[in-house]
Design a protein around this motif. Structure first.
Motif, PDB file in Angstrom:
ATOM      1  N   UNK A  94       1.927  -7.006   0.451  1.00 28.31           N
ATOM      2  CA  UNK A  94       2.943  -7.728  -0.313  1.00 28.31           C
ATOM      3  C   UNK A  94       4.246  -7.810   0.476  1.00 28.31           C
ATOM      4  N   UNK A  95       4.681  -6.700   1.049  1.00 27.72           N
ATOM      5  CA  UNK A  95       5.928  -6.691   1.813  1.00 27.72           C
ATOM      6  C   UNK A  95       5.825  -7.582   3.050  1.00 27.72           C
ATOM      7  N   UNK A  96       4.660  -7.558   3.702  1.00 28.23           N
ATOM      8  CA  UNK A  96       4.454  -8.423   4.863  1.00 28.23           C
ATOM      9  C   UNK A  96       4.505  -9.891   4.468  1.00 28.23           C
ATOM     10  N   UNK A  97       3.894 -10.237   3.328  1.00 31.92           N
ATOM     11  CA  UNK A  97       3.912 -11.613   2.848  1.00 31.92           C
ATOM     12  C   UNK A  97       5.315 -12.092   2.535  1.00 31.92           C
ATOM     13  N   UNK A  98       6.125 -11.233   1.910  1.00 30.94           N
ATOM     14  CA  UNK A  98       7.508 -11.593   1.579  1.00 30.94           C
ATOM     15  C   UNK A  98       8.330 -11.783   2.849  1.00 30.94           C
ATOM     16  N   UNK A  99       8.144 -10.899   3.825  1.00 29.59           N
ATOM     17  CA  UNK A  99       8.875 -11.027   5.088  1.00 29.59           C
ATOM     18  C   UNK A  99       8.502 -12.314   5.816  1.00 29.59           C
ATOM     19  N   UNK A 105       7.314  -2.389  -8.425  1.00 26.31           N
ATOM     20  CA  UNK A 105       8.096  -1.603  -9.376  1.00 26.31           C
ATOM     21  C   UNK A 105       7.875  -0.110  -9.165  1.00 26.31           C
ATOM     22  N   UNK A 106       6.672   0.242  -8.716  1.00 34.03           N
ATOM     23  CA  UNK A 106       6.337   1.648  -8.481  1.00 34.03           C
ATOM     24  C   UNK A 106       6.232   1.947  -6.990  1.00 34.03           C
ATOM     25  N   UNK A 107       6.986   1.191  -6.176  1.00 31.52           N
ATOM     26  CA  UNK A 107       6.923   1.359  -4.728  1.00 31.52           C
ATOM     27  C   UNK A 107       7.347   2.759  -4.314  1.00 31.52           C
ATOM     28  N   UNK A 108       6.705   3.280  -3.298  1.00 33.93           N
ATOM     29  CA  UNK A 108       6.990   4.617  -2.788  1.00 33.93           C
ATOM     30  C   UNK A 108       7.400   4.532  -1.316  1.00 33.93           C
ATOM     31  N   UNK A 109       7.902   5.654  -0.823  1.00 25.87           N
ATOM     32  CA  UNK A 109       8.307   5.710   0.585  1.00 25.87           C
ATOM     33  C   UNK A 109       7.097   5.670   1.516  1.00 25.87           C
ATOM     34  N   UNK A 110       5.933   6.025   0.977  1.00 27.71           N
ATOM     35  CA  UNK A 110       4.693   5.955   1.750  1.00 27.71           C
ATOM     36  C   UNK A 110       3.836   4.857   1.129  1.00 27.71           C
ATOM     37  N   UNK A 111       4.039   3.604   1.546  1.00 28.76           N
ATOM     38  CA  UNK A 111       3.351   2.479   0.895  1.00 28.76           C
ATOM     39  C   UNK A 111       1.852   2.484   1.157  1.00 28.76           C
ATOM     40  N   UNK A 112       1.128   2.003   0.148  1.00 32.52           N
ATOM     41  CA  UNK A 112      -0.304   1.843   0.289  1.00 32.52           C
ATOM     42  C   UNK A 112      -0.633   0.515   0.946  1.00 32.52           C
ATOM     43  N   UNK A 113      -1.923   0.213   1.032  1.00 32.90           N
ATOM     44  CA  UNK A 113      -2.363  -1.015   1.706  1.00 32.90           C
ATOM     45  C   UNK A 113      -1.848  -2.259   1.006  1.00 32.90           C
ATOM     46  N   UNK A 114      -1.986  -2.303  -0.334  1.00 32.71           N
ATOM     47  CA  UNK A 114      -1.578  -3.501  -1.066  1.00 32.71           C
ATOM     48  C   UNK A 114      -0.073  -3.703  -0.975  1.00 32.71           C
ATOM     49  N   UNK A 115       0.702  -2.621  -1.056  1.00 34.41           N
ATOM     50  CA  UNK A 115       2.151  -2.736  -0.947  1.00 34.41           C
ATOM     51  C   UNK A 115       2.547  -3.257   0.431  1.00 34.41           C
ATOM     52  N   UNK A 116       1.864  -2.798   1.464  1.00 35.60           N
ATOM     53  CA  UNK A 116       2.144  -3.297   2.811  1.00 35.60           C
ATOM     54  C   UNK A 116       1.864  -4.789   2.922  1.00 35.60           C
TER      55      UNK A 116
END
Length: 235
Positions: free
Chosen positions: A69-74, A56-67
């Motif tokens: 999560x996105x990798x898991x979804x992909x 919900x608070x995703x940024x253009x410069x993702x942090x480790x946890x966001x990366x």
């Protein structure tokens, strides 16, 4: 006991009762499996809440946890689309949920817990849920042919086709259960029957195989077979 004798403990890899209670005159137990599933469920819920807040608070410069999560979804999208094709989005939530649940249950041995998936009551229930989804999709998409296909290519094969259909949830649940139970037994024998000084360092390699490697492989196999069974009914 002589001075040169090494004291050995008994191997312990059984399911133990923690709390006993009665409902309707029946004796029921909260077991180590129940506790393990509760801990795994809490961990998954916490991670899911964190993932939701992060995205919900995703940024253009993702942090480790966001990366992560996105990798898991992909990876989930690629895995489901590779088997289910255009139907992947319909079952991605279910496949992703059982993948995380089974994976964390399998890896719980690294936390000193007895893996809940080493209890056949857990794996058989997972197999039954998959079986129910498969049969529902068969009736929904194939209508009457879902039942008449059991008599193909010749009616004489009906008993064999029926057994094959019913055997699917049993086979995937037994495969997961047996592999995890074997790991629990191996670690129980190692910790329980060998001297304490042998339990330093060496069991780490066994945990890598029994919990990490085997746990990840069996999670993947269970989910892949689930998707294969579902896809078979999507004609």
């Amino acid at each position: 006991m002589g001075m040169g004798t090494v004291v050995q403990r008994e191997a312990d890899f059984m399911i133990h009762g923690i709390v006993k209670y009665n409902i309707g005159g029946h004796e029921l137990w909260i077991t180590t499996t129940t506790i393990g599933m509760l801990i795994v469920s809490i961990i998954i819920l916490v991670l899911a809440f964190m993932a939701k807040r992060t995205m919900e608070n995703a940024t253009d410069v993702p942090g480790t946890f966001q990366n992560i999560v996105e990798l898991g979804v992909e990876m989930l999208e690629k895995m489901t689309q590779g088997i289910l094709g255009n139907h992947a989005r319909k079952f991605a939530n279910y496949v992703g949920t059982i993948f995380l649940f089974i994976l964390f249950c399998n890896l719980s041995g690294l936390l000193g817990l007895r893996a809940p998936t080493a209890d056949y009551g857990v794996t058989f229930l997972l197999g039954l849920v998959t079986f129910a989804i498969v049969q529902y999709q068969g009736v929904k998409n194939r209508k009457l042919h879902h039942f008449t296909s059991l008599f193909e290519p010749v009616p004489l094969l009906f008993p064999i086709n029926l057994i094959g259909e019913v055997a699917n949830p049993i086979s995937i649940s037994l495969r997961l259960f047996a592999n995890l139970l074997s790991g629990v037994i191996i670690m129980g024998l190692w910790y329980g029957m060998l001297p304490i000084f042998v339990n330093i360092g060496i069991p780490a390699a066994l945990h890598v195989y029994c919990d990490l490697f085997s746990g990840c492989i069996q999670t993947y196999v269970f989910c892949m077979l689930t998707m294969v069974y579902i896809n078979d009914k999507m004609e």
